[in-house]
Design a protein around this motif. Structure first.
Motif, PDB file in Angstrom:
ATOM      1  N   HIS A  10      -0.987  -6.625  -1.374  1.00  0.00           N
ATOM      2  CA  HIS A  10      -1.533  -7.720  -0.568  1.00  0.00           C
ATOM      3  C   HIS A  10      -0.459  -8.728  -0.156  1.00  0.00           C
ATOM      4  CE1 HIS A  10      -5.086  -5.787  -1.684  1.00  0.00           C
ATOM      5  NE2 HIS A  10      -5.486  -6.540  -2.690  1.00  0.00           N
ATOM      6  N   LEU A  11       0.781  -8.537  -0.665  1.00  0.00           N
ATOM      7  CA  LEU A  11       1.849  -9.489  -0.328  1.00  0.00           C
ATOM      8  C   LEU A  11       2.383  -9.200   1.072  1.00  0.00           C
ATOM      9  CD1 LEU A  11       3.931  -9.429  -3.649  1.00  0.00           C
ATOM     10  CD2 LEU A  11       2.197 -11.089  -2.960  1.00  0.00           C
ATOM     11  N   SER A 136      -4.954  -1.330 -11.398  1.00  0.00           N
ATOM     12  CA  SER A 136      -5.765  -2.493 -11.047  1.00  0.00           C
ATOM     13  C   SER A 136      -5.646  -2.756  -9.547  1.00  0.00           C
ATOM     14  CB  SER A 136      -5.313  -3.723 -11.832  1.00  0.00           C
ATOM     15  OG  SER A 136      -4.030  -3.553 -12.328  1.00  0.00           O
ATOM     16  N   GLU A 137      -6.391  -3.716  -9.101  1.00  0.00           N
ATOM     17  CA  GLU A 137      -6.357  -4.032  -7.677  1.00  0.00           C
ATOM     18  C   GLU A 137      -4.931  -4.436  -7.290  1.00  0.00           C
ATOM     19  OE1 GLU A 137      -9.451  -6.461  -6.246  1.00  0.00           O
ATOM     20  OE2 GLU A 137      -8.549  -6.565  -4.244  1.00  0.00           O
ATOM     21  N   GLY A 138      -4.467  -3.911  -6.189  1.00  0.00           N
ATOM     22  CA  GLY A 138      -3.131  -4.274  -5.716  1.00  0.00           C
ATOM     23  C   GLY A 138      -2.025  -3.336  -6.158  1.00  0.00           C
ATOM     24  N   ALA A 169      -8.669   3.323  -1.816  1.00  0.00           N
ATOM     25  CA  ALA A 169      -7.316   3.432  -1.257  1.00  0.00           C
ATOM     26  C   ALA A 169      -7.232   2.725   0.084  1.00  0.00           C
ATOM     27  CB  ALA A 169      -6.950   4.902  -1.087  1.00  0.00           C
ATOM     28  N   GLY A 170      -6.134   2.027   0.303  1.00  0.00           N
ATOM     29  CA  GLY A 170      -5.936   1.337   1.582  1.00  0.00           C
ATOM     30  C   GLY A 170      -6.588  -0.022   1.613  1.00  0.00           C
ATOM     31  N   LYS A 171      -7.524  -0.265   0.663  1.00  0.00           N
ATOM     32  CA  LYS A 171      -8.185  -1.572   0.598  1.00  0.00           C
ATOM     33  C   LYS A 171      -7.822  -2.256  -0.723  1.00  0.00           C
ATOM     34  CE  LYS A 171     -13.016  -3.113   0.258  1.00  0.00           C
ATOM     35  NZ  LYS A 171     -13.115  -3.050  -1.157  1.00  0.00           N
ATOM     36  N   ASP A 172      -8.113  -1.569  -1.829  1.00  0.00           N
ATOM     37  CA  ASP A 172      -7.855  -2.175  -3.151  1.00  0.00           C
ATOM     38  C   ASP A 172      -6.522  -1.741  -3.761  1.00  0.00           C
ATOM     39  OD1 ASP A 172     -10.459  -3.270  -3.030  1.00  0.00           O
ATOM     40  OD2 ASP A 172     -11.244  -1.308  -3.613  1.00  0.00           O
ATOM     41  N   PHE A 173      -6.084  -0.547  -3.446  1.00  0.00           N
ATOM     42  CA  PHE A 173      -4.752  -0.114  -3.894  1.00  0.00           C
ATOM     43  C   PHE A 173      -4.073   0.628  -2.748  1.00  0.00           C
ATOM     44  CE2 PHE A 173      -7.358   3.598  -4.904  1.00  0.00           C
ATOM     45  CZ  PHE A 173      -6.539   4.681  -4.666  1.00  0.00           C
ATOM     46  N   GLY A 174      -2.730   0.685  -2.828  1.00  0.00           N
ATOM     47  CA  GLY A 174      -1.979   1.353  -1.768  1.00  0.00           C
ATOM     48  C   GLY A 174      -1.510   2.718  -2.243  1.00  0.00           C
TER      49      GLY A 174
END
Ligand SMILES: NC(=O)c1ccc[n+]([C@@H]2O[C@H](COP(=O)([O-])OP(=O)(O)OC[C@H]3O[C@@H](n4cnc5c(N)ncnc54)[C@H](O)[C@@H]3O)[C@@H](O)[C@H]2O)c1
Length: 462
Positions: A10-11, A136-138, A169-174
């Motif tokens: 998210h950064l 975890s998220e992110g 994927a793509g929303k909560d983790f990459g």
């Protein structure tokens, strides 16, 4: 990075750059074998706290006791000492302790094939299941393993998301890929010069991965439209080699019959600007080339049998080469009017390629099994495997002792130690001077002059 704020995906890029500069991103490399360990050491050496995770307990213990495990991979021994000392790198078998405290997870897990040549992604799938519970998220996940195009999109993401779709994927983790392309034995130089390809499920994740790899590796980082295209490039380059080697192997067999020397042909062909030279050999082994051909064939299967016939043909030819090597040996024994049954045959080299300690899918295994079937007593001399059991044979520790009492010798792997082998040295030490050179090291003319009963793969001129 403080885990509470750890939302690396998210950064924005400026924040990522600052975190990288300050060494605030924590990296976990899962699978620290031939490729994963140098990768983890590179991340640690760039100032990022890096933990290697592996199920191989002996490996973890070795690393914990400060022993560098990849003896045939130069330069990384020095980096290893440095990053162990400054505590930027550590290793563990406990994935559950590391993943929840990491920002970036790299997967360098094995992707072999089973005995039916079907790709085996069980390591990635099993770790994918673990990641479902542990990330975890992110969190950012990067797959470096060699996989079929579409494996991330169609299988791995579903496994990590799980049925409950706790994180998407793509929303909560990459998630993205950066396929590893280094050559064993040359990882240090390859990591410093080979461009890296990055694909991801979304643009933002791709840009973050590219920034991280820019920080770690001094090479061009090339964006790919998606994961499957990046994986397709990796397979294309390796399968290209497998097919071209097969072409040259087939020519080698023809040229033996036509009385033409393949090495002379290749040296001259190389002068043409658009000819890319490949050399004949006893077969194509290792964890990459044969597997990668079967991975592409597996991808093509669902579209029918008419696809990728050239890859199947190439595999067939390369897998036949050990038989051809045995045929050459039989010719030598016929010429010497001796029987292979009961004779002593020395294999020089068992590694699948020169100057590395690795026997995965080595053609030496097939050659040795065939020799045993013919009733020969097999000896092995390989500078990387001295005095241990390889392919059910106790290896020799000294070349001269190995030659003495041998009735024939097959040069299987072109290790540096064999480059200066003199035919006269072989003749004076062998019991019966029969030799098969599968790597174009001995000149047929010199061999004949010294009194060797010689067969060179593709060397039809003598
Ligand atoms: N070796 C090469 O030449 C090369 C080059 C480029 C790419 N690759 C690709 O890189 C990937 C890794 O290859 P490698 O040669 O480093 O393999 P490797 O076998 O040397 O290392 C893989 C490591 O993963 C560990 N492992 C297996 N299952 C695990 C699990 N469930 N959890 C944690 N660790 C586990 C193994 O113990 C091993 O140490 C493969 O996809 C391969 O195709 C290899």
């Amino acid at each position: 990075m403080d885990k509470q704020n750890s939302r690396i995906t998210h950064l924005d890029i400026e924040q990522i750059k600052n975190y990288l500069k300050d060494g605030k991103i924590r990296v976990c490399v899962i699978g620290i074998g031939r490729i994963g360990l140098p990768t983890a050491l590179s991340f640690a050496n760039s100032g990022l706290n890096t933990t290697g995770v592996d199920i191989h307990l002996d490996l973890i213990n070795k690393i914990k006791s400060g022993e560098y495990p990849l003896k045939d991979e130069p330069d990384y021994d020095i980096i290893f000492e440095k990053v162990i000392k400054n505590q930027k790198f550590q290793a563990t078998s406990k994935i559950e302790d590391v993943v929840p405290n990491s920002d970036v997870i790299l997967l360098s897990l094995p992707t072999p094939m089973n005995e039916n040549n079907v790709p085996d992604y069980s390591a990635l799938k099993s770790v994918g299941n673990q990641l479902h519970d542990l990330i975890s998220e992110g969190t950012l996940i990067i797959v470096e393993s060699t996989i079929e195009p579409g494996f991330v999109e169609n299988e791995l993401i579903q496994i990590i998301e799980g049925n409950d779709k706790r994180l998407i994927a793509g929303k909560d983790f990459g998630i993205g890929v950066c396929p590893e392309t280094a050559n064993p034995g040359e990882i240090s130089t390859d990591f410093a010069k080979l461009p890296r390809l990055v694909g991801a499920t979304d643009e933002k994740t791709k840009n973050i991965i590219m920034e991280i790899y820019h920080h770690v590796f001094p090479v061009d980082i090339i964006p790919m439209p998606d994961c499957k295209t990046a994986n397709a490039v990796k397979l294309t380059t390796n399968v290209f080699r497998d097919i071209n080697i097969a072409f040259i192997n087939e020519l080698a067999i023809l040229f033996e019959k036509l009385g033409i020397d393949i090495m002379t042909v290749l040296e001259a062909a190389k002068l043409k600007y658009n000819f890319q030279v490949h050399y004949p050999g006893a077969g194509v082994g290792g964890p990459c080339l044969p597997v990668n051909s079967y991975q592409l064939l597996n991808s093509a299967k669902k579209f029918g049998n008419d696809f990728l016939k050239i890859i199947s043909a190439g595999r067939e030819i390369n897998e036949h080469m050990p038989d051809h090597v045995i045929e050459l040996l039989c010719q030598g024994f016929d010429q010497a009017k001796k029987s292979i049954k009961g004779s002593v045959i020395l294999c020089l080299g068992v590694s699948y390629k020169p100057d590395i300690k690795d026997i995965q899918l080595s053609p030496a295994e097939q050659i040795i099994n065939k020799l045993k079937e013919l009733g020969a007593n097999v000896r092995i001399y390989d500078p990387y495997f001295k005095n241990i059991q390889v392919f059910d044979v106790k290896t020799e520790s000294n070349l001269v002792d190995a030659l003495k009492g041998s009735d024939g010798v097959i040069l299987v792997t072109a290790h540096k130690e064999f480059h200066n082998l003199e035919p006269s040295f072989l003749v004076s030490n062998l019991k019966t001077p029969i030799m098969v050179d599968t790597r174009g090291i001995i000149e047929p003319h010199d061999a004949k002059k010294a009194g060797l009963i010689f067969r060179g793969l593709g060397r039809g001129s003598e």
